[in-house]
Design a protein around this motif. Structure first.
Motif, mmCIF file in Angstrom:
data_model
loop_
_atom_site.group_PDB
_atom_site.id
_atom_site.type_symbol
_atom_site.label_atom_id
_atom_site.label_comp_id
_atom_site.label_asym_id
_atom_site.label_seq_id
_atom_site.Cartn_x
_atom_site.Cartn_y
_atom_site.Cartn_z
ATOM 1 N N VAL A 101 -7.166 6.503 13.547
ATOM 2 C CA VAL A 101 -8.564 7.128 13.311
ATOM 3 C C VAL A 101 -9.469 6.293 12.083
ATOM 4 O O VAL A 101 -10.008 6.922 11.496
ATOM 5 C CB VAL A 101 -8.150 8.516 12.703
ATOM 6 N N GLY A 102 -8.964 4.927 12.138
ATOM 7 C CA GLY A 102 -9.497 4.170 10.903
ATOM 8 C C GLY A 102 -11.105 4.105 11.165
ATOM 9 O O GLY A 102 -11.835 3.887 12.179
ATOM 10 N N SER A 103 -12.022 3.865 9.847
ATOM 11 C CA SER A 103 -13.117 3.595 9.796
ATOM 12 C C SER A 103 -13.590 2.181 10.200
ATOM 13 O O SER A 103 -14.694 1.830 10.134
ATOM 14 C CB SER A 103 -13.838 4.067 8.468
ATOM 15 N N THR A 104 -12.639 1.187 10.210
ATOM 16 C CA THR A 104 -12.879 -0.140 10.699
ATOM 17 C C THR A 104 -12.148 -0.420 11.622
ATOM 18 O O THR A 104 -11.001 0.098 12.099
ATOM 19 C CB THR A 104 -12.898 -1.031 9.469
ATOM 20 N N LYS A 105 -12.702 -1.463 12.660
ATOM 21 C CA LYS A 105 -11.918 -1.693 14.035
ATOM 22 C C LYS A 105 -11.452 -2.815 14.192
ATOM 23 O O LYS A 105 -10.429 -3.271 14.835
ATOM 24 C CB LYS A 105 -12.498 -1.213 14.979
ATOM 25 N N ARG A 106 -11.942 -4.054 13.439
ATOM 26 C CA ARG A 106 -11.669 -5.516 13.942
ATOM 27 C C ARG A 106 -10.200 -5.701 13.592
ATOM 28 O O ARG A 106 -9.273 -6.276 14.438
ATOM 29 C CB ARG A 106 -12.480 -6.397 13.234
ATOM 30 N N SER A 107 -9.650 -5.637 12.384
ATOM 31 C CA SER A 107 -8.289 -6.220 11.832
ATOM 32 C C SER A 107 -7.233 -5.100 12.468
ATOM 33 O O SER A 107 -6.288 -5.495 12.812
ATOM 34 C CB SER A 107 -8.373 -6.083 10.445
ATOM 35 N N ILE A 108 -7.637 -4.024 12.708
ATOM 36 C CA ILE A 108 -6.743 -2.903 13.071
ATOM 37 C C ILE A 108 -6.490 -3.260 14.583
ATOM 38 O O ILE A 108 -5.317 -3.378 15.223
ATOM 39 C CB ILE A 108 -7.373 -1.467 13.062
ATOM 40 N N THR A 109 -7.611 -3.736 15.398
ATOM 41 C CA THR A 109 -7.331 -3.844 16.866
ATOM 42 C C THR A 109 -6.813 -5.155 17.046
ATOM 43 O O THR A 109 -5.976 -5.381 18.025
ATOM 44 C CB THR A 109 -8.558 -3.752 17.634
ATOM 45 N N GLU A 110 -6.868 -5.981 16.112
ATOM 46 C CA GLU A 110 -6.125 -7.432 15.937
ATOM 47 C C GLU A 110 -4.416 -7.172 16.135
ATOM 48 O O GLU A 110 -4.227 -7.610 16.684
ATOM 49 C CB GLU A 110 -6.525 -8.215 15.214
ATOM 50 N N ALA A 111 -4.281 -6.288 14.964
ATOM 51 C CA ALA A 111 -2.949 -5.911 14.862
ATOM 52 C C ALA A 111 -2.271 -5.291 16.170
ATOM 53 O O ALA A 111 -1.201 -5.435 16.533
ATOM 54 C CB ALA A 111 -2.928 -5.200 13.522
ATOM 55 N N TRP A 230 -12.646 4.211 0.574
ATOM 56 C CA TRP A 230 -13.854 3.510 0.558
ATOM 57 C C TRP A 230 -13.588 2.073 0.151
ATOM 58 O O TRP A 230 -14.114 1.011 0.817
ATOM 59 C CB TRP A 230 -15.068 4.334 0.044
ATOM 60 N N ARG A 231 -12.900 1.779 -0.742
ATOM 61 C CA ARG A 231 -12.461 0.501 -1.368
ATOM 62 C C ARG A 231 -11.943 -0.400 0.007
ATOM 63 O O ARG A 231 -12.102 -1.446 0.322
ATOM 64 C CB ARG A 231 -11.776 0.594 -2.533
ATOM 65 N N ASP A 232 -11.046 0.482 0.679
ATOM 66 C CA ASP A 232 -10.328 -0.154 1.580
ATOM 67 C C ASP A 232 -11.160 -0.514 2.739
ATOM 68 O O ASP A 232 -11.317 -1.619 3.546
ATOM 69 C CB ASP A 232 -9.350 0.995 2.157
ATOM 70 N N ILE A 233 -12.312 0.427 3.153
ATOM 71 C CA ILE A 233 -13.112 0.331 4.046
ATOM 72 C C ILE A 233 -14.120 -0.845 4.044
ATOM 73 O O ILE A 233 -14.319 -1.924 4.695
ATOM 74 C CB ILE A 233 -13.890 1.397 4.331
ATOM 75 N N PHE A 234 -14.710 -0.876 2.537
ATOM 76 C CA PHE A 234 -15.560 -2.122 2.227
ATOM 77 C C PHE A 234 -14.679 -3.609 2.308
ATOM 78 O O PHE A 234 -15.256 -4.443 2.752
ATOM 79 C CB PHE A 234 -15.952 -1.775 0.958
ATOM 80 N N ILE A 235 -13.294 -3.646 1.675
ATOM 81 C CA ILE A 235 -12.800 -4.810 1.811
ATOM 82 C C ILE A 235 -12.509 -5.176 3.074
ATOM 83 O O ILE A 235 -12.790 -6.253 3.345
ATOM 84 C CB ILE A 235 -11.734 -4.745 0.924
ATOM 85 N N ASP A 236 -11.925 -4.390 3.978
ATOM 86 C CA ASP A 236 -11.806 -4.623 5.356
ATOM 87 C C ASP A 236 -13.070 -5.282 6.167
ATOM 88 O O ASP A 236 -12.933 -6.076 6.813
ATOM 89 C CB ASP A 236 -11.070 -3.645 5.922
ATOM 90 N N ASN A 237 -14.084 -4.837 5.960
ATOM 91 C CA ASN A 237 -15.369 -5.157 6.435
ATOM 92 C C ASN A 237 -16.203 -5.762 5.608
ATOM 93 O O ASN A 237 -17.748 -5.454 5.838
ATOM 94 C CB ASN A 237 -15.970 -3.679 7.073
ATOM 95 N N ARG A 238 -15.797 -6.569 4.788
ATOM 96 C CA ARG A 238 -16.792 -7.193 3.636
ATOM 97 C C ARG A 238 -17.768 -7.986 4.368
ATOM 98 O O ARG A 238 -18.881 -7.893 3.550
ATOM 99 C CB ARG A 238 -16.072 -7.914 2.581
ATOM 100 N N ASP A 239 -17.613 -8.872 5.192
ATOM 101 C CA ASP A 239 -18.500 -9.651 5.771
ATOM 102 C C ASP A 239 -19.931 -8.940 6.367
ATOM 103 O O ASP A 239 -20.949 -9.345 5.949
ATOM 104 C CB ASP A 239 -18.151 -10.633 6.639
ATOM 105 N N ALA A 240 -19.500 -7.786 7.175
ATOM 106 C CA ALA A 240 -20.526 -7.076 7.813
ATOM 107 C C ALA A 240 -21.273 -6.096 6.636
ATOM 108 O O ALA A 240 -22.343 -6.053 6.809
ATOM 109 C CB ALA A 240 -19.845 -6.300 8.928
ATOM 110 N N ALA A 241 -20.419 -5.727 5.878
ATOM 111 C CA ALA A 241 -21.168 -4.845 4.576
ATOM 112 C C ALA A 241 -21.938 -5.745 3.915
ATOM 113 O O ALA A 241 -23.362 -5.197 3.513
ATOM 114 C CB ALA A 241 -19.838 -4.569 3.801
#
Lengths: 281, 281
Positions: A101-111, A230-241
């Protein structure tokens, strides 16, 4: 609901916060599973979940939780989900479907594609709010909420169909898109508004807060959200953010230039375009 | 209300939109005047106000409206209030008190001090919303709303006391401050959030809007406000608004730098400071 709901035998919920807890409540309320097994890193949370009868049993490790399950839902913070997927990969059986149910998806779907090929489908139910934790969970959290699922080329078709059906059965309006598109759009529509709200709150003088009206309250509401999540979300999606912030700042710079020049026509045009769009939502 | 309300004989309301209309309804509902005379630049609005019995009479010009009044309320858009004050100055008698409901105060109080010395007191009731116009007006608009009044060195003490009492009688929580401080704080707490909300809406791709959740809706709600009214506000308060935008962009730049560097600690610290502040409101 035209179709009959699809029922699971045993659902493993990993992480028992707002989303994991609400998932347990919603699955039960809608009769979507026979049993729920829960895991949370904190013993006190596991005890609370048992006491509230959110789950039928709790276990000490994610590996134990998933061993017998036919559906696994990873509901820990974003930075933890990637590790969790690696940790449970050896313990799930081949028929088990795994989602999150994570708010970002790139790194999670790669895993997911790496450790659970074909059987992992990323999900992002857009529900929640400023309150977090098990105490804030509720059975109707997902009712009418948008939910994005992000199957990839590696995902088996039956897996993505079952996860789409799961969220539909939970009351969500489901959309599919690729994980990269998801993260790009979320940076614009969710992560940027959070950064903006935090900026507007952080820059205020104390006195200004005492005279803030309902407009200020609306605009900054999301800034009260959990800083670690929110730190996690931002760090995980930092390029797009970062790209979202740049585009927003570019608009503000144009607006400021027109303002300083006293260009009322340009100011009105810029505001009118936004007003028309927002009123049409 | 511990004190007895102060009643006016004849109130002239200039401008019959959301605020002027609500003022008429609230004055009547609370029995704060014997009669109301209304003026609006549009004949159709004047007819509508008469039909709804918001006012006892309407007239063709602001000068006629104020001639017999003991209280005058200027409720037209900000850019028009300054002109209105000049236009009515010769037609008001010496006992008449004049106030306004504009969202900016520096230019308006300058005009008041020049044309109606001692008898003008700037007011800013912080009530309203995205809807504008007479049709959206309501008797309880000012109930519990913050209202700032901005007396200057030129304002007679009895005038500011009477205007403070008027807003208290209308249900507002009244604060006093100088017009310059008002405009500076409003740029931060109201005008900036509006610009930010417009920016966040304007930069979105169409597809993003279809997946926007409640956080996006909250953050951008004010962007639907009337573009002409807001153009006036921004242009009138442009120096302070530019400074507010600069401070907000500076915070975003710091945030972006930390984000690009993957500095989770800094990101969390910045978000936590905002979250604590917002949760405490």
């Amino acid at each position: 609901m035209a179709d009959e709901a699809v029922k699971y035998r045993l659902v493993a919920i990993l992480g028992l916060g707002l989303l994991g807890g609400s998932m347990a409540k919603a699955l039960r309320a809608r009769g979507l599973c026979d049993g729920i097994i829960g895991w949370s890193p904190r013993e006190s949370t596991r005890e609370e979940a048992l006491k509230l009868k959110l789950v039928d049993a709790t276990v000490d490790s994610p590996e134990q939780a998933v061993a017998e399950a036919d559906l696994v839902v990873a509901a820990t913070p974003v930075s933890h989900i990637v590790k969790l997927i690696g940790a449970i990969s050896k313990s799930t059986t081949n028929g088990t479907i795994v989602t999150d149910v994570g708010s970002t998806k790139r790194s999670i779907t790669e895993a997911g594609d790496k450790h659970l090929p074909g059987r992992f489908v990323g999900s992002h139910p857009m529900a929640g709010g400023e309150k977090s934790g098990l105490a804030a969970s509720r059975a109707d959290l997902f009712q009418n909420a948008p939910c994005i699922i992000t199957p990839t080329d590696a995902t088996e078709r039956s897996s993505s169909e079952r996860i789409e059906k799961l969220w539909t059965d939970l009351g969500c309006r489901v959309t599919r898109m690729g994980p990269l598109e998801h993260d790009r759009l979320m940076a614009d529509v969710s992560h940027l508004p959070h950064a903006i709200a935090a900026a507007v709150v952080a820059m205020q003088e104390e006195r200004a807060l005492t005279i803030a009206g309902s407009g200020f309250r609306d605009t900054t509401r999301v800034a009260a959200g959990d800083p670690q999540l929110w730190r996690d979300i931002f760090i995980d999606n930092r390029d797009a953010a970062c790209r979202s912030i740049d585009r927003c700042v570019a608009w503000l710079r144009d607006f400021r230039t027109a303002l300083q020049a006293g260009d009322g026509q340009k100011i009105e045009t810029m505001l009118a375009a936004a007003a028309k769009r927002r009123a049409g939502m």
